[in-house]
Design a protein around this motif. Structure first.
Motif, PDB file in Angstrom:
ATOM      1  N   CYS A  95      -3.268   3.565  -9.480  1.00  0.00           N
ATOM      2  CA  CYS A  95      -3.757   2.497  -8.928  1.00  0.00           C
ATOM      3  C   CYS A  95      -5.255   2.589  -8.936  1.00  0.00           C
ATOM      4  O   CYS A  95      -5.901   3.485  -8.868  1.00  0.00           O
ATOM      5  N   SER A  96      -5.951   1.512  -9.003  1.00  0.00           N
ATOM      6  CA  SER A  96      -7.328   1.587  -9.076  1.00  0.00           C
ATOM      7  C   SER A  96      -7.839   0.231  -8.362  1.00  0.00           C
ATOM      8  O   SER A  96      -7.197  -0.967  -8.031  1.00  0.00           O
ATOM      9  N   GLY A  97      -9.241   0.131  -8.256  1.00  0.00           N
ATOM     10  CA  GLY A  97     -10.032  -1.023  -7.780  1.00  0.00           C
ATOM     11  C   GLY A  97     -11.447  -0.912  -7.518  1.00  0.00           C
ATOM     12  O   GLY A  97     -12.008   0.178  -8.148  1.00  0.00           O
ATOM     13  N   MET A 136     -10.549  -2.127  -2.125  1.00  0.00           N
ATOM     14  CA  MET A 136      -9.601  -3.307  -2.611  1.00  0.00           C
ATOM     15  C   MET A 136      -9.033  -2.764  -3.658  1.00  0.00           C
ATOM     16  O   MET A 136      -9.752  -2.169  -4.894  1.00  0.00           O
ATOM     17  N   THR A 137      -7.786  -2.973  -3.878  1.00  0.00           N
ATOM     18  CA  THR A 137      -6.920  -2.720  -4.891  1.00  0.00           C
ATOM     19  C   THR A 137      -6.730  -3.628  -5.987  1.00  0.00           C
ATOM     20  O   THR A 137      -6.530  -4.632  -5.502  1.00  0.00           O
ATOM     21  N   SER A 138      -6.908  -3.251  -7.298  1.00  0.00           N
ATOM     22  CA  SER A 138      -6.638  -4.349  -8.447  1.00  0.00           C
ATOM     23  C   SER A 138      -5.634  -4.093  -9.106  1.00  0.00           C
ATOM     24  O   SER A 138      -5.123  -5.048  -9.935  1.00  0.00           O
ATOM     25  N   SER A 139      -5.087  -2.682  -9.212  1.00  0.00           N
ATOM     26  CA  SER A 139      -4.032  -2.863 -10.129  1.00  0.00           C
ATOM     27  C   SER A 139      -3.204  -1.500  -9.451  1.00  0.00           C
ATOM     28  O   SER A 139      -3.688  -0.512  -8.727  1.00  0.00           O
ATOM     29  N   GLY A 140      -1.838  -1.557  -9.579  1.00  0.00           N
ATOM     30  CA  GLY A 140      -1.052  -0.460  -9.163  1.00  0.00           C
ATOM     31  C   GLY A 140      -0.372  -0.750  -7.810  1.00  0.00           C
ATOM     32  O   GLY A 140      -0.384  -2.059  -7.322  1.00  0.00           O
TER      33      GLY A 140
END
Length: 116
Positions: free
Chosen positions: A107-109, A38-42
């Motif tokens: 991006c990160s998550g 799941m991506t939380s930023s980017g």
């Protein structure tokens, strides 16, 4: 798109390792694992899922540059096509964090995994 490839490779790596290990060399986390990222930023895809293989504690995947391992205590460290993930497995489940980039934008998550 990049997140989907990361998830696919990450999962394939976890699962491939388990299937290839000889019976006497298996570790507690060998086997096939379903992984959801799941991506939380980017700008990476919001979610992606895949299946990976773990064999003798080594994470591997088909068609990608994957290297990583799972320690006897369940500590996960993996690199997939320039993205990095770490976390913890316990029994038949696990979770952790990842970071990478899509089109040069970071991006990160988080990721979650369950053994098949």
């Amino acid at each position: 798109m990049r997140l989907n490839r990361i998830a696919t490779v990450f999962l394939a790596a976890i699962l491939a390792g388990a299937a290839a290990a000889p019976g006497f060399a298996q570790t507690p986390y060998d086997g096939l694992w379903n992984v959801t990222i799941m991506t939380s930023s980017g700008s990476c895809e919001p979610t992606a899922s895949s299946t990976l293989t773990v064999t003798d504690g080594k994470i591997s995947g088909a068609g990608a540059n994957v290297s990583g391992s799972i320690g006897n205590g369940g500590l996960v460290k993996v690199s997939i096509n320039g993205a990095y993930a770490n976390g913890q497995l316990s029994g038949n489940a696990g979770s952790g964090k990842w970071n990478g980039a899509s089109g040069g934008i970071p991006c990160s998550g988080r990721w979650q995994a369950s053994r098949q």
